[in-house]
Scaffold this motif. Structure first.
Motif, PDB file in Angstrom:
ATOM      1  N   MET A 213       0.814  -1.218   0.000  1.00  0.00           N
ATOM      2  CA  MET A 213       0.000   0.000   0.000  1.00  0.00           C
ATOM      3  C   MET A 213       0.848   1.268   0.000  1.00  0.00           C
ATOM      4  O   MET A 213       0.304   2.381   0.080  1.00  0.00           O
ATOM      5  CB  MET A 213      -0.957  -0.005   1.202  1.00  0.00           C
ATOM      6  N   GLY A 217       1.189   1.277   8.445  1.00  0.00           N
ATOM      7  CA  GLY A 217      -0.078   1.410   9.140  1.00  0.00           C
ATOM      8  C   GLY A 217       0.081   2.297  10.363  1.00  0.00           C
ATOM      9  O   GLY A 217       1.194   2.657  10.758  1.00  0.00           O
ATOM     10  N   GLU A 221      -5.185   2.196  13.438  1.00  0.00           N
ATOM     11  CA  GLU A 221      -5.763   1.178  12.558  1.00  0.00           C
ATOM     12  C   GLU A 221      -5.690  -0.205  13.187  1.00  0.00           C
ATOM     13  O   GLU A 221      -6.624  -1.016  13.063  1.00  0.00           O
ATOM     14  CB  GLU A 221      -5.042   1.198  11.206  1.00  0.00           C
ATOM     15  N   GLY A 246      -1.567  -4.387   5.733  1.00  0.00           N
ATOM     16  CA  GLY A 246      -1.553  -3.715   4.449  1.00  0.00           C
ATOM     17  C   GLY A 246      -1.182  -4.617   3.286  1.00  0.00           C
ATOM     18  O   GLY A 246      -0.679  -4.152   2.266  1.00  0.00           O
TER      19      GLY A 246
END
Length: 252
Positions: A213, A217, A221, A246
């Motif tokens: 991604m 993170g 999250e 991710g």
């Protein structure tokens, strides 16, 4: 009626602190466990109380049985235990296995594995209907490292988190009929202080372009996943290991 208590180990910073804030915002009384940083724990408790939540800070090293027993005794004094987040954990400097000392390995497994077992043991003794409890939830903190192996970095940490994966499944089946659900969250690269404590403060910046991604993170999250597993919304979920990584599957 006795107030319901949730213990979050290693709760004064990073993912643990985010979990404490979110649980408190959802009306849970949070026992914020910390090992050394009393200032951070007290500040967090102050933030939670200022926002209308309920929290207490308790010092204790989960790698020491006496500290774990004291932690749970304090919880007994404050209310009825209905939840545990086994969040406390450590990493160390990047090393190959042939460079690791027994001292390092002992610290790694004492906190990351033995501490989680000791806390889970005490939680089950209080929450299990077999022991007269009213049930509850346990969420363990794993790591994507358990699948990746972390070669040339933290094979010991990866192995410790592999033990947490196995513990989660086994314990979940062991207490499934006793009112306790046991799950785990397995984070990937998360932007917290843990990287600096392992001697790699720039690790997130160095790796994020190679992540699926293209970003790390956040503690929030991961905390959202933990809070869901602690809630009634996941009432039919036990023995699950939820990846919050991710999409990270292999080290580039």
């Amino acid at each position: 009626m006795s107030e319901e208590i949730v213990i979050v180990t290693g709760g004064s910073r990073g993912i643990g602190a985010s979990v404490c804030r979110k649980l408190a915002a959802n009306g849970r009384k949070v026992l914020v466990n910390f090992a050394q940083n009393a200032g951070a724990a007290d500040k967090l408790v102050g933030e939670i109380r200022a926002a209308g939540g309920s929290a207490v800070a308790i010092q204790g090293d989960v790698g020491k049985e006496a500290d774990v027993l004291n932690l749970f005794s304090e919880a007994d004094r404050l209310g009825t235990l209905t939840g545990l987040v086994n969040n406390a954990g450590v990493v160390d400097l990047s090393r190959r296995v042939d460079e690791m000392s027994l001292e390092r390995l002992t610290r790694m497994f004492s906190i990351n594995v033995f501490g989680s077992f000791l806390c889970a043991r005490e939680a089950v003794r209080r929450m299990s209907t077999r022991h007269g409890g009213k049930g509850g939830t346990i969420v363990n903190l794993g790591s994507a490292a358990s699948k990746l192996g972390s070669p040339n970095q933290y094979v010991d940490y990866a192995a410790a988190k592999g033990a947490i994966d196995t513990m989660t499944v086994g314990l979940a089946l062991e207490v499934a009929q006793e009112g306790i659900r046991v799950n785990a969250v397995r984070p990937g690269i998360i932007d917290t202080e843990i990287h600096a404590s392992g001697g790699a403060p720039d690790r997130v910046a160095e790796l994020q372009s190679r992540l699926p991604m293209k970003r790390a993170g956040s503690a929030e999250e991961v905390a959202d996943a933990i809070v869901w597993l602690m809630s009634d919304l996941s009432s039919y979920t036990t023995g699950a290991i939820l990846d919050v990584s991710g999409g990270r599957a292999i080290l580039p």
